[in-house]
Design a protein around this motif. Structure first.
Motif, PDB file in Angstrom:
ATOM      1  N   UNK A  99       0.830  -1.203   0.000  1.00 39.33           N
ATOM      2  CA  UNK A  99       0.000   0.000   0.000  1.00 39.33           C
ATOM      3  C   UNK A  99       0.867   1.256   0.000  1.00 39.33           C
ATOM      4  N   UNK A 100       2.019   1.193   0.683  1.00 45.91           N
ATOM      5  CA  UNK A 100       2.982   2.293   0.655  1.00 45.91           C
ATOM      6  C   UNK A 100       4.316   1.744   0.170  1.00 45.91           C
TER       7      UNK A 100
ATOM      8  N   UNK B  39       1.344  -1.201   8.030  1.00 46.46           N
ATOM      9  CA  UNK B  39       2.598  -1.698   8.601  1.00 46.46           C
ATOM     10  C   UNK B  39       3.760  -0.941   7.954  1.00 46.46           C
ATOM     11  N   UNK B  40       4.453  -0.145   8.745  1.00 40.55           N
ATOM     12  CA  UNK B  40       5.530   0.698   8.227  1.00 40.55           C
ATOM     13  C   UNK B  40       6.902   0.053   8.344  1.00 40.55           C
ATOM     14  N   UNK B  41       6.959  -1.172   8.840  1.00 38.24           N
ATOM     15  CA  UNK B  41       8.244  -1.863   8.985  1.00 38.24           C
ATOM     16  C   UNK B  41       7.988  -3.358   9.024  1.00 38.24           C
TER      17      UNK B  41
ATOM     18  N   UNK C 299       7.136   4.831   3.662  1.00 34.45           N
ATOM     19  CA  UNK C 299       7.120   4.319   5.036  1.00 34.45           C
ATOM     20  C   UNK C 299       8.213   4.982   5.866  1.00 34.45           C
ATOM     21  N   UNK C 300       9.395   5.097   5.306  1.00 32.24           N
ATOM     22  CA  UNK C 300      10.493   5.738   6.013  1.00 32.24           C
ATOM     23  C   UNK C 300      10.195   7.210   6.283  1.00 32.24           C
ATOM     24  N   UNK C 301       9.583   7.874   5.322  1.00 35.47           N
ATOM     25  CA  UNK C 301       9.251   9.299   5.493  1.00 35.47           C
ATOM     26  C   UNK C 301       8.240   9.476   6.623  1.00 35.47           C
ATOM     27  N   UNK C 302       7.245   8.630   6.683  1.00 36.60           N
ATOM     28  CA  UNK C 302       6.232   8.737   7.738  1.00 36.60           C
ATOM     29  C   UNK C 302       6.867   8.505   9.107  1.00 36.60           C
TER      30      UNK C 302
END
Length: 494
Positions: free
Chosen positions: A304-305, A416-418, A310-313
């Motif tokens: 989705x990203x 999920x960003x990681x 993800x890193x920027x968020x």
């Protein structure tokens, strides 16, 4: 005695000594987010530099002392050395009157240790507090409890679940790191002074001459005398408005699967597809959709990203992270059953957040603009970070969620960003399934039936992170503004 209590007792037995507890001016929150734990590496590097300078100074001083020792020793070993020689007699008296005094009361030694202490005091404000030690120790107990880790193996740095003769490796570290006896004792007595006093007294029965343990007994007795309510306070743990004990076994079992669903792909009604939701926004780049469950309806949107997004968020949120809280009546409080830090990001912070809102709205068909949705909440979990079974929607009319004047939370969109090495799955308790952490994917589910009633089957939990740095972003969408996007129904099944 429960599993966690069993861990405390066994680790205490494994230990050979105990450290002295130290107070802290404010509650420590380093342990509650792994990014905060990572930041603690910087002050330790500064301390290593201080210690290196101290050791170099001490090495030079000790070389001088060694030369002095060798010189004096050689005079004593020479039987032909006559004290009748006035030169030797003079040097003997001089040594005894001044040289030995300089050895014992060395200004150089005092200067070296003073420099080390001064440097430490400058760094001290950046160091974790004693509450962080307790929080990290309780995290280890939680991991052992939930994942049924073998205690002796864990102390040796091995992450194994042993049930009968069956041994399961949950994580294989590249380098084994074992706990010392003092580490084990600290875990065993974490946060429970009365238990620590009992264990220390028992230890003295086996080793009555242990002065360190005797000092600990006196200190624990003093702490309990100063805080007579501590014994009661230690036993009180606030829980969400769910049947915690009845769901505990299911929760732990789902976490232990680490998100694995062996029969998931044998169910015909579950499928994968490329989703556009008839939105022009997604026509050229549809999203991979995986239907995870039907009742409640839970879907996973892969990729989705992007990694960059993800890193920027994560970077936007990190400076604003604070200890996560839960609603307790009209108040919001930090609690033991939710260990993480979180930050709220307005869409005005960065154009990326506007883009993200458009993407979520196109995919779900819902209005995600304020006040019909909350700001993006970014969460970083701590050591053994978790969130025990809870509902995202309000279950009380006095909930702070209603302050937005836009109704209850109708849906959850969690990104999920990681990735993580092990643990951290999202477990749906009553629906009896769990979803592993899938980097850059997003999990979506409805919290409310179309009638507006809460869906009890959405009771879910964030399983403890066994190994890894878990980041998620939550977008909670409210009822108001969705009247024509998700029409109401009087049927309780819809």
């Amino acid at each position: 005695m429960g599993p966690a209590a069993g861990l405390a007792a066994l680790l205490a037995v494994l230990a050979l000594g105990a450290g002295d507890p130290a107070g802290a001016a404010a509650r420590g929150d380093t342990f509650s987010a792994l990014t905060s734990v990572a930041r603690a590496l910087a002050p330790e590097r500064r301390l290593l530099g201080l210690l290196r300078r101290y050791l170099r100074g001490e090495e030079a001083r000790l070389r001088d002392l060694t030369r002095f020792y060798d010189k004096v020793l050689s005079l004593h070993e020479d039987s032909a050395t006559p004290v009748s020689n006035p030169l030797l007699a003079f040097t003997l008296i001089k040594r005894l009157q001044s040289d030995w005094r300089n050895v014992v009361h060395s200004l150089e030694a005092s200067e070296n240790i003073r420099a080390l202490k001064d440097g430490y005091e400058k760094v001290e404000q950046d160091l974790p507090a004693f509450e962080d030690v307790e929080g990290a120790a309780r995290a280890l107990m939680r991991l052992q409890d939930v994942y049924m880790l073998n205690v002796k193996g864990l102390a040796r740095g091995v992450f194994q679940r042993v049930v009968g003769s069956a041994v399961t490796d949950l994580y294989s570290p590249r380098r084994l790191f074992s706990l010392t006896a003092d580490d084990c004792f600290q875990v065993g007595k974490a946060g429970n002074v009365s238990c620590a006093l009992s264990l220390s007294r028992e230890f003295l029965l086996y080793s009555p001459d242990n002065k360190r343990m005797a000092r600990n007994v006196l200190k624990y007795e003093k702490l309990l005398a100063e805080s007579p309510n501590q014994v009661v306070a230690e036993a009180v743990i606030q829980r969400p408005n769910v049947p915690h004990l009845q769901t505990r076994d299911i929760y732990e079992g789902l976490c232990q699967t680490l998100g694995s669903q062996p029969t998931h792909y044998q169910i015909p009604s579950l499928y994968c597809s490329y989703e556009t939701n008839s939105s022009p926004y997604l026509l050229l780049q549809p999203v991979r959709k995986e239907v995870i469950h039907l009742e409640p309806y839970v879907v996973l949107y892969h990729d989705f990203v992007s990694d960059v997004e993800a890193q920027k968020i994560r970077g936007l949120a990190e400076p604003w992270l604070q200890r996560s809280v839960v609603a307790s009546g009209e108040k919001q409080l930090p609690v033991e059953y939710r260990i993480s830090k979180s930050a709220w990001l307005k869409d005005t912070v960065d154009p990326l957040l506007v883009t993200l809102d458009h993407r979520i709205g196109a995919l779900t068909g819902l209005d995600v603009q304020t006040p019909y949705a909350e700001y993006l909440q970014v969460v970083n979990y701590g050591i053994g970070g978790h969130y025990e079974p809870h509902f995202d929607h309000a279950t009380s009319p006095t909930s702070p969620l209603y302050r937005m004047k836009s109704g209850n939370r109708v849906a959850t969109f969690m990104i999920y960003l990681s990735s993580v090495e092990a643990g951290g799955a999202t477990a749906f308790i009553y629906a009896n399934f769990s979803v592993p952490v899938v980097k850059n994917a997003a999990l979506f589910w409805w919290n409310l039936h179309r009638s507006g009633e809460g869906d009890g089957d959405t009771l879910h939990a964030g399983c403890p992170v066994l190994v890894g740095d878990k980041w998620v972003a939550n977008k909670w969408i409210h009822e108001y503004g969705q009247e024509f996007r998700r029409p109401c129904s009087s049927s309780p099944k819809d």
